[in-house]
Design a protein around this motif. Structure first.
Motif, mmCIF file in Angstrom:
data_model
loop_
_atom_site.group_PDB
_atom_site.id
_atom_site.type_symbol
_atom_site.label_atom_id
_atom_site.label_comp_id
_atom_site.label_asym_id
_atom_site.label_seq_id
_atom_site.Cartn_x
_atom_site.Cartn_y
_atom_site.Cartn_z
ATOM 1 N N MET A 1 31.618 45.663 -74.089
ATOM 2 C CA MET A 1 30.993 46.940 -73.771
ATOM 3 C C MET A 1 29.741 47.223 -74.586
ATOM 4 N N TYR A 2 29.599 46.578 -75.730
ATOM 5 C CA TYR A 2 28.437 46.822 -76.573
ATOM 6 C C TYR A 2 27.928 45.495 -77.116
ATOM 7 N N GLN B 1 29.139 44.358 -66.510
ATOM 8 C CA GLN B 1 29.962 44.127 -67.708
ATOM 9 C C GLN B 1 30.477 42.685 -67.805
ATOM 10 N N ARG C 1 23.947 45.263 -65.531
ATOM 11 C CA ARG C 1 24.219 46.349 -66.469
ATOM 12 C C ARG C 1 25.443 46.056 -67.343
ATOM 13 N N GLN C 2 25.276 46.332 -68.617
ATOM 14 C CA GLN C 2 26.299 46.139 -69.647
ATOM 15 C C GLN C 2 26.711 44.670 -69.797
ATOM 16 N N TYR D 1 25.935 42.445 -72.071
ATOM 17 C CA TYR D 1 25.235 42.485 -73.354
ATOM 18 C C TYR D 1 25.093 41.122 -74.023
ATOM 19 N N SER E 1 20.893 47.283 -70.281
ATOM 20 C CA SER E 1 20.890 48.607 -70.901
ATOM 21 C C SER E 1 20.532 49.726 -69.941
#
Length: 576
Positions: A429-430, A468, A492-493, A495, A518
């Motif tokens: 998630m990050y 994700q 998106r996401q 990362y 992001s």
């Protein structure tokens, strides 16, 4: 004195002392569902009685209460009951469920059937009836309540069932004049003694044909046949010929079903063109249509029974995860109504292996499949189902924990025409910092297996969403190489990707609609926030261990502490 379980070692239960014939009579007063799910489990003696073929010469599949709340597969139970009859079945009653396949199953195994009663069997069609009666030459009674069949099917019944003595075709009725059904009865059922056409649309012409073609009629029920006007010679002929005659305006108080003519209740709504009505109903989901809309009036019900209404099926919960019906059964019912025309189905928070098998067996023209949070559906069942969708162009899998990255290659091979694919999961998630002491966990998040499988087996993709996903730059590079026709890409996401330098430039040049890791998730229809508690807990444990010499496990940030920037990226996210 009442028998109790404590007396079991001393006395025989009272129900075992009943004569065999009396026990059989008691059990036969139950319906087939009660026998199969309850009675035969009382004791081994009752079970042995319930397994005798003579117990199943008559099968009543009547259900009390709401059909969607029944926790059983009624078609499966019905087949089981039919099998137990071992060909001796003579009388069967089916209400509120059934399909052409079930009717054919019964007819092929029960050539001695004398009586068939169908009530509100929406998924049984004229074609299904016409095919089934070819196997029922001894049929004497056919009673259809709100299970409408056309004149061709009626003629097939008359030709294939020469011993037919009693025929009922009861509908809600309307003032539209149609004589085809009555003419079909008159043409092919000369041995009829009892005829009930409650709510039929025939006129005097149809009635006259019946009187001419069915000379042995003893009873005739014309209630709610408001296009028939009994007067003059026709009325006199009916009174002379028919011993038991019910007139169009006679009371329906003794009729067991609703006899209201619903198409008079709201003329403004009913007078809408059928295509406009269909467009309105299409805005509802399948649950609302089956449970609410089709019950509004006969016109709406007719539109809801049109297979074209079910080319697109949306099975979503209305009010969260608690719903009082068997939604898998409801979904199967919707699929059956499509009659093979289904091209798009969307399923959320329900579905299992049996449902996927049911869809795949009946929807070979499916082009779009969306599955979200279908926790009881296995990846094996999904893949086997996909193999039966040769025309599938869009597949969207959202939060499907049973589908792993390793399954994506098999999915791509099974769906060669795929041009739009979504595989949205809750991944990392990050972002993880480069070169930090968290690389051991980062290795797990840098899994390119899904991306490589997409690149390898889905060369025709134009739209791809991997929200994700845990891939890294190598995975994205493989997608750009293997999917040259991509127009839109949602990262998106994701990362693990660094879109700086050449890779970012290539994405911007090759992809028309690109969403970056992001970018905002405000328009994302699913939860994209703080939902992966287990993953957060794992991260938390790793971080605490890494910084154990500096922080205590209670982690309070009210005191100012200085850390290297490479180790405190998580603080700005409120992650801990």
């Amino acid at each position: 004195m009442a028998w109790s379980s404590s007396d079991s070692a001393k006395a025989t239960p009272p129900w075992l002392e009943l004569p065999r014939e009396m026990t059989t009579t008691i059990i036969q007063k139950l319906g087939a569902v009660e026998i199969l799910t309850t009675a035969e489990k009382v004791c081994t003696y009752w079970r042995s009685l319930c397994q005798e073929s003579s117990m199943w010469e008559s099968i009543d599949m009547r259900i009390e209460g709401n059909i969607w709340e029944v926790p059983y597969d009624l078609e499966k139970l019905c087949r089981y009951a039919v099998d137990r009859s071992q060909g001796q079945l003579k009388d069967i009653n089916i209400e509120y469920f059934g399909s052409d396949e079930l009717l054919l199953y019964i007819s092929q195994r029960c050539p001695q059937l004398r009586r068939l009663r169908l009530v509100l069997c929406d998924c049984i069609t004229s074609e299904g009836v016409a095919e089934a009666v070819q196997n029922l030459p001894l049929l004497e009674e056919l009673h259809l309540y709100y299970t409408n069949i056309n004149n061709e099917a009626i003629e097939a019944v008359g030709r294939c069932c020469p011993h037919l003595k009693s025929f009922k075709l009861n509908l809600h009725g309307s003032h539209i004049v149609r004589d085809l059904q009555a003419l079909a009865v008159a043409k092919t059922m000369p041995e009829l003694c009892h005829l009930q056409l409650l709510g039929n649309e025939m006129s005097n012409k149809g009635l006259q044909a019946i009187l001419d073609g069915c000379p042995h009629l003893e009873s005739l029920d014309l209630r709610r046949c408001f296009n028939v006007h009994l007067e003059g010679n026709l009325e006199k002929l009916c009174c002379e010929r028919i011993k038991y005659l019910r007139h169009p305006n006679d009371s329906t108080d003794d009729y067991e079903f609703d006899a209201v003519i619903r198409d008079e209740e709201d003329s403004e709504r009913i007078d809408l063109p059928s295509d406009v009505t269909a467009n309105i109903l299409h805005r509802l989901g399948a649950i609302e249509i089956l449970e609410i809309a089709q019950k509004v009036c006969t016109t709406w019900r007719s539109v809801c029974e049109d297979p074209a209404m079910w080319r697109v099926i949306e099975m979503k919960y209305l009010d969260g995860p608690v719903w009082p019906y068997d939604l898998n059964l409801m979904c199967r019912h919707a699929v059956d109504r499509s009659k093979g025309q289904l091209i798009d189905i969307h399923i959320e928070y329900l579905g299992d292996d049996q449902l996927m098998h049911h869809i795949s067996q009946r929807s070979s023209h499916l082009r779009r499949l969306t599955l979200a949070c279908c926790y009881d559906l296995s990846s094996n069942a999904l893949i086997e189902g996909l193999k039966r969708f040769p025309e599938l162009e869009e597949l969207h899998l959202i939060i499907m924990p049973s589908v792993l990255s390793g399954d994506i290659e098999t999915i791509g091979i099974a769906c060669p025409k795929l041009n739009s694919f979504t595989f949205n999961e809750r991944g990392c998630m990050y972002p993880l910092s480069e070169g930090s002491e968290l690389d051991e966990f980062a290795d797990e998040a840098e899994d390119n297996e899904c991306a490589v499988a997409v690149a390898k087996t889905m060369p025709n993709l134009r739209h791809l969403r991997l929200f994700q996903n845990e891939m890294k730059n190598e995975g994205l590079q493989a997608i750009l190489d293997g999917c040259p026709h991509l127009e839109s890409l949602d990262l998106r996401q994701c990362y693990g990707i660094d879109l700086g330098g050449v890779l970012g430039k290539r994405c911007c040049q090759q992809i028309k609609h690109l969403k970056l890791p992001s970018d905002s998730v405000a328009d994302y229809e699913w939860d994209a926030g703080d939902t992966c508690e287990e993953r957060k807990a794992t991260h938390r444990g790793v971080l605490i261990s890494t910084l154990g010499d500096i922080l205590t496990t209670t982690l309070t940030f009210s005191t100012a502490i200085t850390f290297p920037m490479s180790e405190i990226w998580f603080l700005g996210h409120g992650y801990l």
